[in-house]
Design an enzyme around this catalytic site. Structure first.
Site, PDB file in Angstrom:
ATOM      1  N   ASP A 332      39.451  36.040  43.154  1.00  0.00           N
ATOM      2  CA  ASP A 332      39.796  34.955  42.247  1.00  0.00           C
ATOM      3  C   ASP A 332      40.460  33.858  43.087  1.00  0.00           C
ATOM      4  O   ASP A 332      41.097  34.155  44.096  1.00  0.00           O
ATOM      5  CB  ASP A 332      40.760  35.479  41.182  1.00  0.00           C
ATOM      6  N   ASP A 544      44.985  38.351  40.321  1.00  0.00           N
ATOM      7  CA  ASP A 544      46.419  38.432  40.009  1.00  0.00           C
ATOM      8  C   ASP A 544      46.753  38.165  38.556  1.00  0.00           C
ATOM      9  O   ASP A 544      47.851  38.452  38.114  1.00  0.00           O
ATOM     10  CB  ASP A 544      47.211  37.449  40.878  1.00  0.00           C
ATOM     11  N   ASP A 548      42.193  38.626  34.871  1.00  0.00           N
ATOM     12  CA  ASP A 548      41.465  39.351  35.924  1.00  0.00           C
ATOM     13  C   ASP A 548      41.361  40.845  35.639  1.00  0.00           C
ATOM     14  O   ASP A 548      40.602  41.552  36.301  1.00  0.00           O
ATOM     15  CB  ASP A 548      42.158  39.168  37.286  1.00  0.00           C
TER      16      ASP A 548
END
Length: 649
Positions: A332, A544, A548
């Protein structure tokens, strides 16, 4: 011996005493001193040290037999040594081999215990983060010492110098440095001041902090970590499960094989009974699965311990095994590769505003400003009432407090920007959609990042480019990943394509997928995993945020940020980076691959040596000393090999 347990020290003392007795008896026998003595006396001289060193093995064997658990290494040792004593009584009165088998077996067990203890201490270092008490502030202002689980969210606690932070919270008063080494492996203390968040498990430095608790103890960082550490050993790798199943079948099979070897040749091949029984004893001793049963879990345990030294929590050996096969890393962007802290990168006034801005500014202000300053100031006024991170970045760049009296009619244009009046003229701040909706003649910017366009009194003023800042060490981490065998790096983000590609180019990421919603990220990861299906290669995802969590659970190896990451992400992940440093990912890949190499080499070495000695024993080409090496010697070598993982740098 400083870190040895009481039991280890006792076993070591027994080993030393019996080792001395063994060599003394061996010397006396070779010198012929024992030859004139009665057989019963010689037998007794060997049985006494045998019982000193092996009484616990015999007790475990009898206890297991009583509970129906017959076939294990204790049973094999008992039967083999009893048979060896029996051979001594039937044959040449030689008992040293029986004593040697039990003595060296116990030496191997001591090595195993020390090795496991070393690995446990490395992992248990994380357990030391558990707070013993908390200092809660009562309504009358006094402080009482209570258990951490008696403190609730909203309570005020006092953390004195040298005390552990018992619960997650926000600093109300005080300023100090927190030692996070037990959590993150990072030796540099972190500053904590008023308004800063603190997490449980850290150790307070030199000043007292007054903290408002934000989470109940069971939801705190330290409680979650302790739960994960305690459950790590329950999640076994496929190779571990195979060895466990193998031992269940293998041990009864070799026991039956030894019985057949002791009985069948004398009855049908006219062997002497003593020769057949001796070879059966060798067969039993060498077939003991200690080397496999001990060294394989110990190797994985060492790998998890080595990771914990780095401040990385691996939730089980199965995840370490998966990380060893990881060749694709999906990351990400925001919070993982970038800090999630937006900063003004460029201020780009339009040509017409750059020429005329002094006449547009209130009387006297324009003389001391540049066109960039004027545009930034105008944007700061426009964002004065907004709490959005983009607005905050513009306010931080401006650095002064706007005069709110100059503003009126503030309206939020959902999904587009801000609409308000500045000095009686309409000010628009937002994206391209807002400019087009209000028929403002503007020039779309091709800059990478989030673009905020500004128009005042119907005239286009220019745009401000805002971008997330790349994390320190992110580029180095990507380069190290590729050196450690990761051949494909992928970035997923909900950000604009231009901004995402700019970050990817700066960091050296191979592939970018932008403008994604959380559901799109799951679909993208599943597509990438489909490409790897059947190859034996694994995909890891690093994230994080709470959005996610679905992707972390779907990937082969989910890696979460433990310090700044959300609780949902940490819960869903398989590996947790306690200090959010993605440079530790390539280190974990190297540790995982080293662990698998060591474990596989142990399996190959142990099985290979044992099979060789088993075959040679059947044909009488090796004696009981070779069998002792095939059991104890191989086990010790495999244990020492496994301990190399724990010392990985």
């Amino acid at each position: 011996m400083k870190n040895w347990t009481r039991k280890q020290k006792q076993t070591f003392a027994r080993v030393i005493v019996v080792l001395i007795c063994f060599f003394v008896l061996l010397a006396l026998e070779k010198a012929g001193v024992l030859e004139p003595l009665p057989e019963g006396v010689v037998f007794g001289l060997y049985v006494v040290p045998y019982l000193i060193i092996g009484y616990d093995v015999l007790l475990k064997a009898f206890r297991n037999i009583a509970h129906g658990q017959v076939f294990d290494e204790h049973f094999l040792m008992m039967i083999a040594t009893f048979a060896a004593f029996g051979i001594g009584l039937m044959g040449d009165g030689s008992y040293e081999e029986a004593l040697a088998v039990m003595l060296f077996y116990q030496i191997g067990e001591l090595f195993q215990s020390i090795a496991v203890g070393k690995s446990r201490r490395s992992i248990a270092a994380m357990m030391e983060i558990a707070p013993e008490s908390a200092n809660r502030v009562k309504e009358d202002g006094s402080v009482e010492e209570v258990d951490p689980d008696e403190v609730h969210a909203g309570d005020i606690i006092v953390i004195r110098p040298g005390e552990k932070v018992p619960l997650d919270g926000t600093v109300l008063e005080g300023e100090s440095f927190l030692d996070t080494a037990a959590l993150t492996g990072e030796s540099v203390p972190r500053h904590a001041g008023e308004g800063d968040a603190v997490i449980s498990g850290c150790v307070n430095g030199s000043s007292t902090l007054r903290v408002k608790v934000t989470k109940e103890y069971e939801d705190s960082t330290v409680a979650k970590i302790l739960d994960l550490v305690e459950n790590a050993s329950s999640k076994k790798a496929r190779l571990e499960n195979f060895i466990t199943r193998f031992a269940r079948v293998y041990t009864p099979a070799v026991t039956i094989g030894a019985v057949v070897l002791a009985v069948f040749p004398p009855l049908f091949l006219h062997w002497e009974w003593i020769i057949a029984i001796r070879r059966a004893c060798n067969f039993l001793i060498v077939s003991c699965p200690c080397a496999l049963v001990i060294s394989v879990p110990l190797g994985f345990f060492g790998g998890i311990g080595a990771a914990s030294k780095l401040g990385v929590l691996v939730k089980g050996s199965n995840y370490l095994e998966a990380a060893a096969g990881m060749t694709t890393i999906v990351m990400d962007k925001t919070g993982t590769l970038t800090k999630g802290e937006f900063r003004v990168q460029k201020v780009l006034p339009s040509e017409s505003f750059a020429r005329n801005f002094q006449s547009l500014m209130p009387s006297g202000e324009g003389k001391s400003l540049t066109a960039e300053d004027a545009l930034l100031e105008t944007a700061a006024y426009g964002e004065a009432y907004s709490t959005h991170p983009i607005a905050k970045s513009i306010e931080d760049a401006y650095g002064r407090q706007p005069d709110l009296a100059r503003l009126s009619d503030v309206k939020e244009a959902a999904g587009h920007g801000i609409d308000l009046c500045l000095d009686g003229k309409r000010l628009l701040l937002g994206n391209e959609k807002l400019m087009r909706q209000e028929d403002i003649a503007f020039t779309p910017s091709g800059e990478a990042g989030t673009i905020v366009y500004a128009a005042w009194g119907g005239q286009y003023l220019g745009c401000i480019v805002i971008a997330d800042t790349v994390k320190e060490g992110a580029r180095e981490a990507i380069a190290q990943m590729k050196r450690s065998g990761i051949d494909r790096t992928v970035m997923l983000t909900g950000d604009r394509k231009a901004a995402a590609e700019a970050v990817a180019a700066e960091l050296g990421v191979d592939e970018v997928h932008a403008d994604l919603l959380p559901a799109d990220k799951v679909a993208q990861v599943e597509s990438l995993m489909e490409q790897l299906r059947g190859t034996g290669r694994k995909l890891g995802f690093v994230g994080d945020g709470i959005n996610d969590a679905p992707v972390l659970m779907r990937s082969d190896v989910g890696i979460a940020m433990g310090s700044l990451g959300s609780d949902a992400a940490i819960e869903a992940a398989d590996i947790v980076l306690m200090d959010d440093d993605i440079r530790k990912i390539p280190a974990i890949v190297r540790i995982a691959r080293r662990t698998m190499r060591v474990v596989r080499s142990n399996v190959a070495f142990a099985i290979g040596v044992k099979l060789l000695i088993l075959v040679l024993s059947v044909f009488g080409l090796v004696g009981m000393w070779a069998a002792v090496f095939g059991d104890v010697g191989v086990a010790i070598l495999c244990i020492l090999n496994s301990m190399r993982v724990l010392n990985a740098r």
